[in-house]
Design a protein around this motif. Structure first.
Motif: not given
Length: 357
Positions: A281-292
């Protein structure tokens, strides 16, 4: 039914100032009746919590053969001594202390409902009953890369398998440990995985990455009578309390072996079964993937819950963001920005000019 009616009657009578009404009521048999009821209602985590608290308190007093009259258990002094024993001798974490104390408080409130004569609302006021949200530990990108490219052959076979399961949990969209333990061969068709989240019952379908497929092929259970995809849970489980206890034992062993393995591959780094999910979840978030989108990938039913998994940006990253904002404003305003800085510096200097008066 007789035991239940006795329990209700005890709760109605309560404890008076001398403890007379509950004379003869023992903590262990009373709590075991509650555990039996919770098991019957399939509330296994609650039953597990009550059992853990009871067994811990029994160790505190010297064993399961020691009598535990409830009027002697539920005193502020006895509870405080138990808390000190947990923290100082047993070195228990605060959340563990809180779990035990809240279980005992629930038992006390059943025996002596709030508002009834003799109930002491301050009974647990001097012991720890708060719930501290644990820090969500996620590996950073470099640590995860090192783990994914590590030579697992340097580890014993058991540690190799545990690290492989951890990597699979990461590569399969942060799959929880309970879900990977219950996967079956029937969940895989060609290069696609379809299963239901154990917790939310939500159906998930995903493509199996090539790296994950190689790990599945190497560490799956190849036995002819294999029930699950991986040899984590024993065969022959049919649900209920026994399966819940087997899962808890498997989770405990997994975390112990994972700690040993990662200690060799990433010295000084602490991980658990939750780390794979938090890291994805953290890596995806830092890549700019939306929380949704992250929430949907994790199979969660709430975006708010997903936010708890996301590791906050480091202070250095926030400082860099601040510099970028300032640089952007400076670029847009050009000379006006320099004029502003000059005016402020002039005002600052004037404040410190010596007075002629």
């Amino acid at each position: 039914m007789k035991a239940v009616e006795e329990e209700k009657d005890v709760g109605r009578r309560g404890i008076n100032s001398a403890g007379v009404e509950l004379a003869g009521v023992e903590l262990a048999p009373y709590m075991m009746r509650l555990v039996t009821r919770l098991k019957r209602d399939r509330k296994y985590p609650a039953a597990h919590g009550y059992l853990s608290a009871l067994h811990s308190f029994q160790r505190f007093v010297g064993g399961r053969d020691v009598a535990l009259p409830v009027q002697e258990v539920f005193t502020p002094a006895r509870l405080k001594a138990y808390e000190e024993w947990l923290m100082q001798q047993q070195k228990r974490a605060l959340n563990t202390v809180s779990d035990y104390m809240r279980s005992l408080r629930a038992v006390y409130n059943r025996l002596m409902p709030p508002g009834t004569a003799g109930h002491d609302p301050q009974m647990f006021s001097d012991v720890y009953t708060k719930v501290v949200s644990p820090t969500k530990r996620a590996l950073d990108k470099e640590q995860m890369t090192r783990l994914m490219t590590a030579d697992l052959s340097v580890l014993p076979r058991r540690q190799q398998a545990v690290v492989a399961y951890f990597l699979l949990m990461f590569m399969l969209r942060g799959m929880p440990f309970i879900d990977i333990t219950h996967l079956r061969r029937s969940n895989i068709r060609n290069d696609e995985l379809t299963y239901h989240r154990h917790k939310t019952k939500k159906a998930l379908t995903m493509e199996i990455p090539p790296q994950a497929r190689r790990l599945i092929d190497e560490y799956c259970d190849t036995g002819p009578d294999a029930e699950y995809l991986f040899p984590i849970l024993p065969k022959g489980l049919r649900g209920g309390w026994d399966e819940y206890r087997c899962y808890q034992d498997a989770l405990r062993r997994f975390n112990q072996v994972l700690k040993q393995a990662v200690g060799r591959l990433l010295p000084g780094v602490t991980v658990s079964s939750y780390t794979a999910r938090h890291t994805w979840a953290t890596v995806a978030y830092h890549m700019g993937v939306s929380v949704g989108r992250i929430s949907q990938s994790l199979g969660r039913s709430s975006v708010r819950v997903t936010e708890a998994y996301l590791k906050p940006f480091d202070s250095k990253e926030l400082d860099e963001t601040n510099r970028q904002v300032i640089d952007f404003v400076k670029k847009v305003n050009g000379e006006k920005w320099q004029q502003l800085i000059g005016c402020r510096a002039l005002r600052w200097d004037l404040r410190y000019l010596p007075s002629n008066g």
